[in-house]
Design an enzyme around this catalytic site. Structure first.
Site, PDB file in Angstrom:
ATOM      1  N   ASP A  54       0.847  -1.190   0.000  1.00 42.91           N
ATOM      2  CA  ASP A  54       0.000   0.000   0.000  1.00 42.91           C
ATOM      3  C   ASP A  54       0.882   1.239   0.000  1.00 42.91           C
ATOM      4  O   ASP A  54       1.998   1.219   0.532  1.00 42.91           O
ATOM      5  CB  ASP A  54      -0.931   0.001   1.217  1.00 42.91           C
ATOM      6  CG  ASP A  54      -2.184   0.836   0.979  1.00 42.91           C
ATOM      7  OD1 ASP A  54      -3.257   0.250   0.755  1.00 42.91           O
ATOM      8  OD2 ASP A  54      -2.078   2.073   0.996  1.00 42.91           O
ATOM      9  N   LYS A 107     -19.158 -11.146 -12.352  1.00 44.79           N
ATOM     10  CA  LYS A 107     -19.219 -10.323 -11.143  1.00 44.79           C
ATOM     11  C   LYS A 107     -20.322  -9.278 -11.247  1.00 44.79           C
ATOM     12  O   LYS A 107     -21.146  -9.127 -10.336  1.00 44.79           O
ATOM     13  CB  LYS A 107     -17.860  -9.643 -10.937  1.00 44.79           C
ATOM     14  CG  LYS A 107     -17.833  -8.568  -9.861  1.00 44.79           C
ATOM     15  CD  LYS A 107     -18.061  -9.120  -8.470  1.00 44.79           C
ATOM     16  CE  LYS A 107     -17.892  -8.017  -7.440  1.00 44.79           C
ATOM     17  NZ  LYS A 107     -18.086  -8.507  -6.079  1.00 44.79           N
ATOM     18  N   CYS A 167     -20.543  -2.358  -3.101  1.00 43.68           N
ATOM     19  CA  CYS A 167     -20.648  -3.123  -4.347  1.00 43.68           C
ATOM     20  C   CYS A 167     -21.891  -2.805  -5.177  1.00 43.68           C
ATOM     21  O   CYS A 167     -21.777  -2.399  -6.334  1.00 43.68           O
ATOM     22  CB  CYS A 167     -20.617  -4.619  -4.038  1.00 43.68           C
ATOM     23  SG  CYS A 167     -19.026  -5.200  -3.408  1.00 43.68           S
TER      24      CYS A 167
END
Length: 443
Positions: free
Chosen positions: A30, A207, A263
């Site tokens: 990160d 997805k 999502c």
């Protein structure tokens, strides 16, 4: 296997921790120094039940490390996972691939041998092909394959979903890449969890199609709930009767204040945009987006009705503001529509949420945060249940009602019933899909 996980957001961190628990050597990368400091100190920057213990276990075993050096993490890796954010692009609803492509270019310069570059982030169809082009453009000598490996993790149950998945979807172009991916998921394959190998485009589409379908189920039952209120039907009975049909199933048929989270809002918007770009309008998905927004606004009207048409000068206790229980995620939560509407119309709002304060303090200005539902309801004119945390499922309704100035409840998760509320002393009780009724009457 040696794995580099680029990005330590929700998907990247959960995936990295779980892969290390499989026995792989995982380096999570990160760019945020503050986040890396927390992670190396053993602090989990998100709330996900069980993640802190699993992370500590694998760090102690030497299988899991955290780094800000992408090149070092990628060097010698068998697989490099891209798990960076793909937020909705401002203005057009499409997924913003800026971070994905930036990661791909940086990975290209760091590759020292063959590796599979795996897109774990949710991306539009065709993105993995673009990732491959980006890598080749940045390093023409790179030896790599690309793979699409979408995640299907439910916030609040992510570890269990990763360890006991309905399916693992892997999109590849070569047998060599398929072999690497099967080796990574071998612990699950040996336990007979299905691993589905597809082409890249099908994996990408699976997805979006799955999330859009689930969002459609939620929105459908919320629309049916509205009709139930007008006809006298009980949406809980209706959804139970529907769910007993094996072709439909009971999951995602619970009426509520609309879907939110990281999502469904993002992925339905992106799918609608993909359809527009390819000349195949996703009319059903576009309608789902529209209806979900209307459902949230209808919840505001319910609370206003509960308070006699106006919340001005009223004290309202709101129980739960995260988009679902067992998470601290506030993204597109119904509370972000409902609570500001209450504050904006003159209500004094008290909020109780076990994990919502970290994000909610900024997102919900003008509210008073409290730790206890009974304290928040004391002297209040209404209590609104927005998120079905376990502590709100077993409230002492008599105690709650007895301390309120006006014992009125808007149960937007249908946790209780009109009879329970009436017996506890509530003067008014509104729910979803069971008609707007006042305790002691049939109106």
């Amino acid at each position: 296997m040696k794995i580099a996980m680029i990005g330590t957001g929700y998907v990247g961190l959960v995936s990295g921790v779980c892969f290390s628990d499989f026995g792989h050597e995982v380096v999570c990368v990160d760019k945020d120094p503050a986040k890396l400091t927390k992670l190396t100190a053993g602090e989990v920057p998100i709330y996900e039940p069980g993640l802190d213990e699993l992370m500590a276990k694998n760090v102690a075993a030497g299988r899991l490390t955290f780094s800000g050096d992408l090149a070092e993490a990628v060097d010698g890796a068998d697989a490099v996972f891209i798990a960076v954010g793909t937020p909705t692009r401002r203005g057009d609803g499409h997924a913003d691939l800026t971070y994905v492509m930036a990661a791909a270019e940086e990975i290209a310069r760091a590759l020292t041998g063959y590796a599979v570059v795996v897109t774990k982030s949710t991306v539009p169809v065709g993105t993995n092909a673009r990732v491959a082009e980006t890598i080749r453009a940045a390093n023409s000598d790179a030896d790599f394959d690309v793979a699409s490996n979408p995640e299907f993790l439910r916030e609040g149950a992510a570890i269990d979903d990763f360890m006991r998945p309905d399916r693992i979807v892997v999109g590849v172009e070569t047998d060599r890449a398929a072999d690497v991916m099967q080796a990574i998921y071998r612990p699950l394959y040996l336990r007979d969890f299905p691993v589905m190998i597809t082409d890249l485009e099908s994996a990408e589409m699976i997805k979006y199609a799955a999330n859009a379908f689930l969002a459609t189920k939620i929105t459908f039952i919320n629309e049916i709930a509205s009709l139930c209120e007008r006809t006298g039907a009980d949406v809980k009975m209706v959804s139970k009767g529907m769910g007993m049909d094996g072709r439909i199933g009971a999951k995602f048929l619970h009426a509520g204040p609309g879907y939110g989270g990281s999502c469904f809002p993002k992925d339905t918007s992106a799918l609608a945009r993909i359809g527009q770009e390819h000349g195949v309008p996703m009319q059903l998905t576009e309608t789902v987006i529209k209806v979900n927004a209307e459902v949230k606004r209808r919840m505001v009207e319910k609370v206003f009705d509960l308070c006699g048409g106006s919340v001005n000068g009223k004290t309202v206790a709101v129980l739960g503001v995260t988009f679902k229980p067992n998470t601290d995620d506030m993204r597109d939560a119904p509370s972000l529509t409902i609570v500001p509407a209450l504050v904006g119309n003159g209500a004094q709002v008290r909020v109780v949420d076990p994990q919502g304060f970290r994000e909610g303090e900024t997102l919900l200005p003008g509210v008073r945060w409290m730790d206890d539902a009974y304290a928040a309801a004391h002297g209040a004119d209404a209590v609104v249940i927005l998120t079905e945390w376990n502590e709100f499922r077993a409230l002492d309704l008599k105690r709650l009602a007895g301390s309120m100035a006006q014992p009125r409840m808007a149960d937007l998760r249908n946790i209780y019933s009109l009879d329970e509320a009436g017996q506890a002393g509530f003067e008014s009780y509104l729910s979803i899909g069971r008609r707007d009724r006042v305790a002691g009457t049939d109106a």
